[in-house]
Design a protein around this motif. Structure first.
Motif, short mmCIF file in Angstrom:
data_model
loop_
_atom_site.label_atom_id
_atom_site.label_comp_id
_atom_site.label_asym_id
_atom_site.label_seq_id
_atom_site.Cartn_x
_atom_site.Cartn_y
_atom_site.Cartn_z
N TYR A 33 13.50 20.82 31.86
CA TYR A 33 13.06 20.74 30.28
C TYR A 33 13.75 21.93 29.38
O TYR A 33 14.20 22.53 29.65
CB TYR A 33 11.40 21.06 30.22
N MET A 34 14.80 20.94 28.32
CA MET A 34 15.04 21.49 27.55
C MET A 34 14.39 22.01 26.73
O MET A 34 13.95 20.99 25.42
CB MET A 34 16.24 20.54 26.64
N LEU A 35 14.47 23.69 26.29
CA LEU A 35 13.68 23.44 24.73
C LEU A 35 14.96 24.27 23.85
O LEU A 35 15.96 24.21 24.53
CB LEU A 35 13.10 24.81 24.81
N TRP A 76 18.86 31.21 27.86
CA TRP A 76 19.61 30.49 26.63
C TRP A 76 21.19 30.27 26.25
O TRP A 76 22.07 31.23 26.16
CB TRP A 76 18.19 31.23 25.25
N ALA A 85 17.49 25.94 25.69
CA ALA A 85 16.94 27.26 26.88
C ALA A 85 16.80 26.01 28.21
O ALA A 85 15.31 25.74 27.52
CB ALA A 85 15.94 27.50 26.40
N GLY A 86 16.82 26.50 29.36
CA GLY A 86 16.30 25.51 30.40
C GLY A 86 14.72 26.04 30.30
O GLY A 86 14.86 27.46 30.92
N LEU A 87 13.83 24.88 29.98
CA LEU A 87 12.06 25.88 30.52
C LEU A 87 11.71 26.15 32.12
O LEU A 87 11.61 27.71 31.85
CB LEU A 87 11.62 24.90 30.05
N GLU A 88 12.37 25.46 33.50
CA GLU A 88 12.19 25.98 33.71
C GLU A 88 12.86 27.35 34.41
O GLU A 88 11.64 28.15 35.42
CB GLU A 88 12.70 25.29 35.27
N ARG A 89 13.85 27.93 34.42
CA ARG A 89 14.75 28.72 34.04
C ARG A 89 14.09 30.18 33.62
O ARG A 89 13.76 31.38 34.31
CB ARG A 89 16.26 29.36 33.51
N LEU A 90 13.33 29.74 32.33
CA LEU A 90 12.94 30.54 31.38
C LEU A 90 11.55 31.36 32.00
O LEU A 90 10.98 32.83 32.14
CB LEU A 90 12.83 30.08 29.59
N THR A 91 10.68 30.30 32.47
CA THR A 91 9.70 30.51 33.10
C THR A 91 9.90 31.06 34.87
O THR A 91 8.74 32.33 34.39
CB THR A 91 9.11 29.60 33.64
N GLU A 149 2.67 16.82 34.29
CA GLU A 149 3.23 17.10 32.85
C GLU A 149 4.46 15.99 32.92
O GLU A 149 4.79 15.58 31.88
CB GLU A 149 4.73 17.64 33.18
#
Length: 355
Positions: A16-18, A130, A158-164, A263
């Motif tokens: 998922y891309m923010l 990001w 920003a990649g949601l999975e990486r940020l999480t 999801e």
């Protein structure tokens, strides 16, 4: 990046891309201030754990001194600002069209992951969280002439999975839901121990998630476009499941559909299952024939390197994917001449195109 999945802690085929856009409105000053405030005040990340890259110049486009100055004003020390020359920090639409420098934000996992590591290298110390600003300010014509855009644009991602994973204090995207749940499901179904099992489990979890999303959109496996992507992902899932001793990969599909219900808004779970079942039955004979031919070669080989022509013949004659040849070879201590394989594939494409 399909070949990197499972080998690195944060590469995925589906994520998922923010993002956010400014079209002819605010520019670098506000974009980078917004990014910094969200990461530090909003998400609570320590400023000392952040590092950034900025564009150092390429193709006649000057270094992005403005972004560097803004990061410095925000408190970044010189040791945490990396000026990257070349195309890595230059975004473009292609041979022609809009392009411009970008600046990326990385999370520093610490010196235990490498004392000489830098953002964007192959180490695991810095993880990109990001792309805080793709600053599109030029357009490129067919003769490669650069001209200023009438309306400058800012694109962030920003990649949601990486940020999480970073926010949860995890070292990998496969340690956070739903991927962590899929890895656990696969581990429970596996019956064969292998030193490569963790990598295979990560690959299968990613490919199952991506395939289920694609199948839910009504795409059918085929040899063209989106259908080829789906076929490749499903077949690699089946092949690696076989290496882990998972007798019925379709059982994994059922469990994954349930996990991913958090999801995905399914159009028809029965259709998704039917697509996987169709491809499984279609590929099963190919899998067995290819495994038999590869085993025959490995049993008689006096070298640990499988020539590119052998891997190519398995694909061309038996439809046996290169990824599975590499995985099975790895299990038995063999390597594959990938460059030789690619050269033969390119020759094959040229001949096919000419005909």
């Amino acid at each position: 990046d399909i070949d990197k999945v499972g080998k690195t802690p944060d590469t995925l085929t589906f994520f998922y891309m923010l993002g956010s856009w400014s079209i002819g409105d605010y520019w670098k000053e506000e974009a980078l201030n917004l990014a910094y405030r969200l990461l530090t005040n909003g998400f609570g990340l320590s400023p000392e754990r952040l590092a950034v890259t900025v564009f150092g110049g390429y193709m006649g486009i000057p270094p992005d001194k403005e972004s560097k100055r803004i990061w410095e004003d925000l408190g970044f020390s010189p040791e945490r600002i990396f000026v990257i020359e070349g195309e890595d920090n230059l975004w473009s639409m292609g041979e022609t069209g809009p392009l411009g420098p970008c600046t990326e934000v990385f999370y520093d996992r610490g010196e235990e992951y490498g004392t000489r590591a830098i953002p964007g290298d192959n180490s695991q110390r810095y993880v990109e969280i990001w792309n805080a600003g793709v600053f599109m300010e030029y357009t490129r014509d067919e003769d490669q002439t650069l001209s200023p855009l009438r309306n400058r644009c800012v694109d962030t991602g920003a990649g949601l999975e990486r940020l999480t994973a970073v926010l949860m204090g995890k070292s990998s995207v496969f340690e956070v839901p739903p991927l962590s749940q899929l890895v656990e499901l696969i581990s429970q179904e596996a019956s064969v121990e292998s030193p490569n099992a963790p990598e295979y489990q990560r690959v299968i979890s990613d490919h199952l998630r991506a395939s289920i999303h694609i199948a839910n959109e009504g795409v059918m496996p085929s040899n063209k476009l989106q259908g080829y992507v789906l076929r490749r992902l499903i077949r690699r899932t089946i092949g690696l499941s076989d290496l882990l001793g998972i007798e019925n990969p379709l059982k994994l599909v059922e469990g994954s559909i349930e996990v991913l219900s958090q999801e995905i808004q399914y159009r028809s779970t029965q259709t998704v299952k039917a697509i996987f079942e169709y491809e499984y039955k279609t590929f099963l004979r190919t899998l067995e024939r290819g495994k038999k031919q590869l085993a025959k070669y490995l049993d008689s080989s006096e070298s640990d390197l499988i020539p590119g022509e052998v891997a190519f013949r398995l694909l061309d004659t038996y439809g046996f994917p290169l990824e599975l040849t590499i995985s099975i070879a790895k299990e038995r201590g063999f390597r594959v001449d990938i460059e030789g394989f690619r050269e033969l594939m390119e020759q094959h494409r040229r001949i096919s195109k000419a005909n």
